[in-house]
Design an enzyme around this catalytic site. Structure first.
Site, PDB file in Angstrom:
ATOM      1  N   ASP A  75      14.567 -97.235 -45.967  1.00  0.00           N
ATOM      2  CA  ASP A  75      14.379 -96.581 -44.682  1.00  0.00           C
ATOM      3  C   ASP A  75      14.955 -95.065 -44.924  1.00  0.00           C
ATOM      4  OD1 ASP A  75      12.638 -97.115 -42.697  1.00  0.00           O
ATOM      5  OD2 ASP A  75      13.426 -99.014 -42.786  1.00  0.00           O
ATOM      6  N   ARG A 133       4.816 -95.161 -36.385  1.00  0.00           N
ATOM      7  CA  ARG A 133       5.152 -94.326 -37.606  1.00  0.00           C
ATOM      8  C   ARG A 133       4.209 -94.218 -38.635  1.00  0.00           C
ATOM      9  NH1 ARG A 133      10.910 -94.758 -38.045  1.00  0.00           N
ATOM     10  NH2 ARG A 133      10.843 -97.002 -37.664  1.00  0.00           N
ATOM     11  N   TYR A 134       3.608 -95.065 -38.780  1.00  0.00           N
ATOM     12  CA  TYR A 134       2.303 -95.056 -39.792  1.00  0.00           C
ATOM     13  C   TYR A 134       1.099 -95.296 -38.919  1.00  0.00           C
ATOM     14  CZ  TYR A 134       5.992 -96.585 -42.910  1.00  0.00           C
ATOM     15  OH  TYR A 134       6.987 -96.834 -43.678  1.00  0.00           O
ATOM     16  N   CYS A 144      23.857-104.028 -38.018  1.00  0.00           N
ATOM     17  CA  CYS A 144      22.656-103.892 -37.554  1.00  0.00           C
ATOM     18  C   CYS A 144      22.177-102.388 -37.587  1.00  0.00           C
ATOM     19  CB  CYS A 144      22.498-104.429 -36.096  1.00  0.00           C
ATOM     20  SG  CYS A 144      20.955-104.240 -35.477  1.00  0.00           S
ATOM     21  N   CYS A 167      24.598-108.914 -35.550  1.00  0.00           N
ATOM     22  CA  CYS A 167      25.077-108.493 -36.974  1.00  0.00           C
ATOM     23  C   CYS A 167      25.657-107.407 -36.910  1.00  0.00           C
ATOM     24  CB  CYS A 167      23.757-108.580 -37.874  1.00  0.00           C
ATOM     25  SG  CYS A 167      22.554-110.009 -37.508  1.00  0.00           S
ATOM     26  N   ASP A 213      21.220 -99.600 -44.033  1.00  0.00           N
ATOM     27  CA  ASP A 213      20.910 -98.208 -43.383  1.00  0.00           C
ATOM     28  C   ASP A 213      22.265 -97.548 -43.004  1.00  0.00           C
ATOM     29  OD1 ASP A 213      18.075 -98.210 -43.425  1.00  0.00           O
ATOM     30  OD2 ASP A 213      18.271 -99.992 -42.060  1.00  0.00           O
ATOM     31  N   ARG A 245      -0.120 -99.070 -37.907  1.00  0.00           N
ATOM     32  CA  ARG A 245       0.658-100.229 -37.204  1.00  0.00           C
ATOM     33  C   ARG A 245       1.886 -99.744 -36.341  1.00  0.00           C
ATOM     34  NH1 ARG A 245       3.406 -99.972 -43.197  1.00  0.00           N
ATOM     35  NH2 ARG A 245       1.354 -98.629 -43.348  1.00  0.00           N
ATOM     36  N   ARG A 248      19.796-101.384 -35.804  1.00  0.00           N
ATOM     37  CA  ARG A 248      19.622-101.199 -34.162  1.00  0.00           C
ATOM     38  C   ARG A 248      20.630-101.318 -33.192  1.00  0.00           C
ATOM     39  NH1 ARG A 248      14.018-103.302 -34.977  1.00  0.00           N
ATOM     40  NH2 ARG A 248      12.903-101.316 -35.708  1.00  0.00           N
ATOM     41  N   LYS A 289       9.748 -96.291 -45.186  1.00  0.00           N
ATOM     42  CA  LYS A 289      10.271 -97.085 -46.241  1.00  0.00           C
ATOM     43  C   LYS A 289       9.811 -96.691 -47.432  1.00  0.00           C
ATOM     44  CE  LYS A 289      11.043-101.202 -44.062  1.00  0.00           C
ATOM     45  NZ  LYS A 289      10.345-101.002 -42.938  1.00  0.00           N
ATOM     46  N   CYS A 324      19.475-110.674 -28.798  1.00  0.00           N
ATOM     47  CA  CYS A 324      19.533-111.405 -29.975  1.00  0.00           C
ATOM     48  C   CYS A 324      20.329-112.754 -29.875  1.00  0.00           C
ATOM     49  CB  CYS A 324      20.051-110.574 -31.265  1.00  0.00           C
ATOM     50  SG  CYS A 324      19.388-109.077 -31.453  1.00  0.00           S
TER      51      CYS A 324
HETATM   52  S1  SF4 Z   1      19.872-107.369 -37.484  1.00  0.00           S
HETATM   53 FE1  SF4 Z   1      20.058-106.588 -35.314  1.00  0.00          FE
HETATM   54  S2  SF4 Z   1      18.092-106.935 -34.262  1.00  0.00           S
HETATM   55 FE2  SF4 Z   1      18.364-108.368 -35.932  1.00  0.00          FE
HETATM   56  S3  SF4 Z   1      19.266-110.368 -35.340  1.00  0.00           S
HETATM   57 FE3  SF4 Z   1      20.883-108.954 -36.227  1.00  0.00          FE
HETATM   58  S4  SF4 Z   1      21.691-107.779 -34.335  1.00  0.00           S
HETATM   59 FE4  SF4 Z   1      19.495-108.432 -33.820  1.00  0.00          FE
END
Ligand code: SF4
Length: 345
Positions: free
Chosen positions: A305, A88-89, A108, A105, A268, A92, A110, A312, A101
């Site tokens: 973001d 993106r930048y 999340c 979460c 997000d 990096r 993603r 960001k 994971c």
């Molecule tokens: S925020 Fe998303 S990528 Fe990070 S630990 Fe939780 S589920 Fe996994």
């Protein structure tokens, strides 16, 4: 004794975290977004609506998809030159080395991508490393996922060696939840793998002081004593940490454990997460309150973001306003002060 990890609704029912009568209505949630609560986090839950449980227990509110919510809220795919890599930048890249994971979460960003088993396929990893090697502007590689610390120390060491062989890559940054949610993974072998590169940073994702268990504190101590700089990122979450007192406790706990608060993320626009989202105005108020309560080393930057992958940006609060003959500056107690910039024409 540590409790086991939980991955199925039937296990959540058996432990009493989910009432049996809710199991059927939660089935489509589990189908859409995978469940996993690590043994450490399962053991740290004190009630089924406490700040840890609320981050990991499925909720039918996740089935409410608002029109503004996106599959790829921060544009990982839009800016992906090869699978697993986001550029993106200019200086990096983000390299998602696994989709797995230790916890999933519920908020999340993603969440559409995580949950599939296994590391990035070798051919994709090879293509990503070739792209990095062929792009001299890339100075920093951010290893993420999923969670990169679910990989074995042997695999991580091999990856670090391959990145170390690229002369223009000077910084490797890990984004991980593992030291908190599965601190037993921070073994001497894992620390040696992280240190295979001289300049490694570790950014810890943590959202509430209740997550920082005694075992997590030991993991952080071992990482800090190995000389790995530790930063944190926290997501602002409604009903979990969206007040100054809770965040102050978290940031003081992090500082005590030699972790510098780095980012506070506005939640997000991931699909099915509106029940976690606060307003930017609420976030700015909390940050203004924290400025009076914590020294600068305990204050992360509150960031958004920009949806679509535009990067960001800090979102305040603002302390400087342009006035007719200079600036109006707001102090930490809300007092307003005129400031004339002597060298401004
Ligand atoms: S925020 Fe998303 S990528 Fe990070 S630990 Fe939780 S589920 Fe996994």
């Amino acid at each position: 004794m540590k409790k086991p990890a939980l991955t199925q609704i039937s296990e959540l029912v058996a432990t009493g975290l989910v009432p049996a009568e809710h199991a059927r209505e939660l089935a489509p949630v589990a189908e859409a977004f995978r469940i996993r609560i690590s043994g450490e986090m399962h053991s740290a839950i004190t009630a089924k609506d406490d700040p840890i449980a609320r981050q990991f227990l499925p909720d039918t509110a996740e089935l409410t998809i608002r029109p503004e919510e996106l599959h790829d809220p921060i544009g990982d795919v839009t800016y992906s030159p090869t699978p697993g890599l986001t550029h993106r930048y200019p200086d990096r890249v983000i390299l998602a080395v696994t989709r797995t994971c230790e916890v999933y979460c519920r908020f999340c960003f993603r969440r559409e991508a995580v949950g599939e088993e296994g590391a990035l396929p070798e051919a994709d990893l090879e293509a990503a490393l070739n792209y990095i090697a062929a792009t001299p502007a890339i100075w920093e590689v951010i290893l993420t996922g999923g969670d990169p610390l679910v990989l074995s120390p042997r695999r991580l060491t091999a990856l670090m060696q391959r990145l170390s062989a690229i002369p223009h890559v000077e910084i490797i940054r890990f984004h991980t939840r593992v030291p908190v949610v599965s601190p037993a993974r921070i073994t001497p072998e894992m620390i040696a793998a992280l240190r295979a590169r001289p300049t490694t940073y570790l950014v810890l994702h943590t959202n509430h002081a209740q997550e920082i268990t005694p075992a997590a504190q030991t993991a952080l101590k071992n990482l800090a004593e190995a000389g790995i700089p530790l930063l944190s990122q926290t997501v602002l979450l409604k009903g979990i940490n969206d007040n100054a007192a809770t965040l102050e406790t978290l940031f003081r706990t992090l500082l005590r454990n030699r972790v510098t608060p780095y980012y506070l993320h506005h939640c997000d626009l991931a699909r099915g997460t509106s029940h976690f989202r606060t307003t930017i105005a609420a976030g700015q108020t909390i940050m203004a309150q924290l400025r009076g309560r914590l020294s600068g080393i305990g204050l992360p930057t509150y960031v958004l973001d920009i949806p679509g992958g535009f990067g960001k940006v800090p979102i305040g609060p603002g302390y400087v306003e342009v006035a007719d003959d200079g600036y109006q500056i707001t102090d930490w107690q809300g007092g307003r002060h005129a400031y004339h910039d002597p060298d401004h024409s």
